[in-house]
Design a protein around this motif. Sequence first.
Motif, PDB file in Angstrom:
ATOM      1  N   GLU A  81     -21.429  -8.999   4.253  1.00 51.04           N
ATOM      2  CA  GLU A  81     -22.890  -9.074   4.095  1.00 51.04           C
ATOM      3  C   GLU A  81     -23.482  -7.729   3.732  1.00 51.04           C
ATOM      4  O   GLU A  81     -24.346  -7.630   2.856  1.00 51.04           O
ATOM      5  N   ALA A  82     -23.029  -6.677   4.405  1.00 51.17           N
ATOM      6  CA  ALA A  82     -23.561  -5.346   4.141  1.00 51.17           C
ATOM      7  C   ALA A  82     -23.225  -4.902   2.717  1.00 51.17           C
ATOM      8  O   ALA A  82     -24.063  -4.292   2.041  1.00 51.17           O
ATOM      9  N   THR A  83     -22.020  -5.217   2.247  1.00 55.02           N
ATOM     10  CA  THR A  83     -21.650  -4.838   0.893  1.00 55.02           C
ATOM     11  C   THR A  83     -22.459  -5.623  -0.128  1.00 55.02           C
ATOM     12  O   THR A  83     -22.905  -5.064  -1.140  1.00 55.02           O
ATOM     13  N   ALA A  84     -22.674  -6.904   0.119  1.00 53.34           N
ATOM     14  CA  ALA A  84     -23.511  -7.696  -0.782  1.00 53.34           C
ATOM     15  C   ALA A  84     -24.926  -7.130  -0.858  1.00 53.34           C
ATOM     16  O   ALA A  84     -25.530  -7.053  -1.937  1.00 53.34           O
ATOM     17  N   ALA A  85     -25.458  -6.711   0.273  1.00 55.12           N
ATOM     18  CA  ALA A  85     -26.790  -6.100   0.279  1.00 55.12           C
ATOM     19  C   ALA A  85     -26.793  -4.796  -0.500  1.00 55.12           C
ATOM     20  O   ALA A  85     -27.749  -4.490  -1.240  1.00 55.12           O
ATOM     21  N   ALA A  86     -25.731  -4.002  -0.381  1.00 54.42           N
ATOM     22  CA  ALA A  86     -25.627  -2.748  -1.123  1.00 54.42           C
ATOM     23  C   ALA A  86     -25.543  -3.012  -2.622  1.00 54.42           C
ATOM     24  O   ALA A  86     -26.100  -2.250  -3.432  1.00 54.42           O
ATOM     25  N   VAL A  87     -24.851  -4.078  -3.008  1.00 54.52           N
ATOM     26  CA  VAL A  87     -24.778  -4.462  -4.416  1.00 54.52           C
ATOM     27  C   VAL A  87     -26.171  -4.755  -4.962  1.00 54.52           C
ATOM     28  O   VAL A  87     -26.548  -4.295  -6.053  1.00 54.52           O
ATOM     29  N   GLU A  88     -26.965  -5.515  -4.224  1.00 57.01           N
ATOM     30  CA  GLU A  88     -28.321  -5.828  -4.682  1.00 57.01           C
ATOM     31  C   GLU A  88     -29.181  -4.572  -4.781  1.00 57.01           C
ATOM     32  O   GLU A  88     -29.927  -4.398  -5.744  1.00 57.01           O
ATOM     33  N   ARG A  89     -29.082  -3.687  -3.806  1.00 58.28           N
ATOM     34  CA  ARG A  89     -29.874  -2.450  -3.843  1.00 58.28           C
ATOM     35  C   ARG A  89     -29.497  -1.582  -5.037  1.00 58.28           C
ATOM     36  O   ARG A  89     -30.339  -0.865  -5.590  1.00 58.28           O
ATOM     37  N   ARG A  95     -23.888 -13.539  -6.520  1.00 55.09           N
ATOM     38  CA  ARG A  95     -23.768 -14.891  -7.067  1.00 55.09           C
ATOM     39  C   ARG A  95     -23.511 -15.912  -5.961  1.00 55.09           C
ATOM     40  O   ARG A  95     -24.039 -17.018  -6.001  1.00 55.09           O
ATOM     41  N   VAL A  96     -22.672 -15.542  -4.995  1.00 56.32           N
ATOM     42  CA  VAL A  96     -22.379 -16.403  -3.842  1.00 56.32           C
ATOM     43  C   VAL A  96     -22.447 -15.532  -2.597  1.00 56.32           C
ATOM     44  O   VAL A  96     -21.643 -14.614  -2.443  1.00 56.32           O
ATOM     45  N   PRO A  97     -23.407 -15.790  -1.694  1.00 58.68           N
ATOM     46  CA  PRO A  97     -23.519 -14.974  -0.483  1.00 58.68           C
ATOM     47  C   PRO A  97     -22.266 -15.075   0.383  1.00 58.68           C
ATOM     48  O   PRO A  97     -21.445 -15.994   0.237  1.00 58.68           O
TER      49      PRO A  97
END
Length: 261
Positions: A81-89, A95-97
């Motif tokens: 989750e933290a890495t996905a959030a970093a990707v968005e920032r 694409r898939v949470p």
Amino acid sequence: MLTTDFPAGSPCWIDLGSPDPEAAAVFYGAVFGWTFRSAGPEADGYGFLQRDGRTVAAVGRLTEEGARSAWTTYFRTPDAEATAAAVERAGGTVRVPAFDVMEAGRMAQLTDPQGAQFAVWQPGAVPGLDVVSEDGALIWIELHTGSVDAGFGFYRTVFGWREEDFPAPGLTYKVLSPADGDLRATTFGGIAPVMADSGPPSWTPYFGSSDVDAVVARATAAGASVLMGPESVPDVGRIAWLADPFGAPFALIKGEPPKEA
């Protein structure tokens, strides 16, 4: 070099999305001698590509609308989750949470700002591939992208990667290492400009081969297309780029990728 220690930010898994996983498994079996083992009835056809009972890759059905057959590289993370959030920032797309893959681990599917797709893996019971850096196994990954500097900047922000420029005729090539460990001993991949007619920005796996020409011959006999080579590259080794019968690109290399800059 790539090892099964899988430090954070390093590639730890690859899988192939295919419109026909069974036929794809037959193709790669003919090329590398891999066998297919189903992940079980609840896995919707997903399964493991193995050599001598050890997993070198996986294959499953295409699940996203409009997806093309391709290999996906998964990077290890302690927190999907933290890495996905970093990707968005950092300007990328989720694409898939993040979600649980039974007891095996947790994953998310992502896209960088220039359009290259990748995934992250938070290990549970499965830390990653059983075999890397051998013949017929993952040995290197390579990002071809529109801007090498921008591409590296994104992944440095997300994973803390380090890089060294490798001298190559007519292009900038960055050799990648994870955030921790000896810079050159932990290299796992590279970033280069998009090649002509190679499609959109993407990550491509390299598989080790002691005889690249022989593997190319087996692959073409089984229905692959040759995208480049085989050819010998000074200070790198003998390489070839292929596309499997469903169009998924992959590459071969004899010996280890460059470690010296």
